[in-house]
Write a protein that holds these residues in place. Structure first.
Motif, mmCIF file in Angstrom:
data_model
loop_
_atom_site.group_PDB
_atom_site.id
_atom_site.type_symbol
_atom_site.label_atom_id
_atom_site.label_comp_id
_atom_site.label_asym_id
_atom_site.label_seq_id
_atom_site.Cartn_x
_atom_site.Cartn_y
_atom_site.Cartn_z
ATOM 1 N N UNK A 1 0.845 -1.181 0.000
ATOM 2 C CA UNK A 1 0.000 0.000 0.000
ATOM 3 C C UNK A 1 0.891 1.245 0.000
ATOM 4 N N UNK A 2 0.431 2.302 -0.619
ATOM 5 C CA UNK A 2 1.234 3.530 -0.688
ATOM 6 C C UNK A 2 1.614 4.034 0.697
ATOM 7 N N UNK A 3 0.780 3.727 1.696
ATOM 8 C CA UNK A 3 1.081 4.166 3.063
ATOM 9 C C UNK A 3 2.436 3.649 3.534
ATOM 10 N N UNK A 4 2.841 2.478 3.038
ATOM 11 C CA UNK A 4 4.144 1.912 3.410
ATOM 12 C C UNK A 4 5.264 2.849 2.985
ATOM 13 N N UNK A 5 5.105 3.467 1.819
ATOM 14 C CA UNK A 5 6.133 4.360 1.289
ATOM 15 C C UNK A 5 6.089 5.736 1.939
ATOM 16 N N UNK A 6 4.910 6.160 2.340
ATOM 17 C CA UNK A 6 4.732 7.515 2.878
ATOM 18 C C UNK A 6 5.038 7.605 4.368
#
Length: 286
Positions: A175-180
């Protein structure tokens, strides 16, 4: 839902039963071949009791199983030390690692493929040392520096499964949250994003990003891991991590449901090539 040892015992028993019937033997005939009572064969096949490696070896010989990879896998499920340190290196950390973590590492080391959805942090197999340290310190309270160092060492040692002669095939949807989520500060996170891009270029790794723009998705219920094993799909298992334990799902219905969910997530995620560009853009502050 089972714990790790129970799953391995049941999986081993089911596979031995399949091999016995494939050899055209009844449980009574198999028992006579190896000099046991029929009830012992039945208890092993139902998972009611464990099987020693020597027992498994006798049965495999009786059933004419010559596939070296399958024999090694089944012997490891029975707790054999024959595979050597490459497969059982974590035993040196028994005093530090909780049983649920040892079970997970055991499955990871034996699997031929791993599919994982991560919604919070970078998968352990792709973490940098600094990122692993920050995640571990946040997740495990009251850690002294020595134990923290050991847990990070274990996390990095696990990554060897991607570098063996027959490396684990890793397919990960993040999920993009992992990167953010900035774990360890901007410098640590920057190096972690570079590590992800390097890993994504490995032939045995397929990395896809599920951007916020994809909206609601089936993975909102939480992360999961699906382990697949060589020679037979009957040993496949889903692992759900919780705060104090892990749940192991082995029913065919569960495996099918999570496999279909993962396929759906991959369809909604960016392609591996687009994902590389997306990670690079976040790393550049886009």
């Amino acid at each position: 839902m089972q714990n790790g040892p129970a799953v391995r015992r049941r999986k081993l028993g089911a596979e031995l039963r399949t091999l016995r019937t494939g050899a055209g033997l009844t449980s009574g005939e198999a028992a006579r071949l190896v000099g046991w009572h029929q009830s012992k064969v039945s208890r092993i096949e139902t998972g009611a009791s464990g099987a020693k490696p020597a027992d498994v070896r006798l049965l495999l010989d009786a059933y004419g199983v010559r596939d070296a990879q399958l024999r090694e896998l089944l012997l490891m499920l029975a707790g054999s030390e024959e595979a050597g340190d490459r497969h059982r290196w974590w035993h040196a950390y028994r005093g530090v690692l909780p049983p649920t973590y040892r079970d997970f590492i055991s499955l990871e080391s034996q699997a031929s493929a791993m599919r994982t959805l991560e919604t919070t942090v970078v998968p352990g197999l792709l973490q940098t040392p600094e990122y692993a340290r920050a995640v571990t310190r946040a997740a495990v309270t009251d850690l002294d520096d020595e134990r923290l160092d050991t847990l990070v060492e274990v996390r990095l040692a696990r990554q060897d499964v991607l570098r063996t002669e027959r490396p684990l095939r890793l397919s990960a949807v993040l999920d993009e949250a992992v990167l953010r989520r900035e774990i360890g500060g901007p410098e640590v996170m920057g190096r972690q994003l570079e590590r992800l891009m390097d890993a994504a270029r490995l032939p045995q790794v397929r990395l896809q990003i599920l951007p916020f723009g994809a909206g609601a998705h089936v993975g909102l219920t939480g992360p999961f891991v699906i382990f697949s094993f060589p020679s037979t799909s009957d040993l496949d298992v889903v692992v759900l991590d919780q705060l104090t334990s892990s749940l192991y799902l082995e029913r065919k219905e569960d495996l099918m449901a999570y496999s279909e969910a993962f396929d759906t997530l991959r369809m909604h995620a960016l392609s591996p090539e687009e994902s590389l560009d997306y990670i690079a853009g976040i790393g550049d502050g886009a």
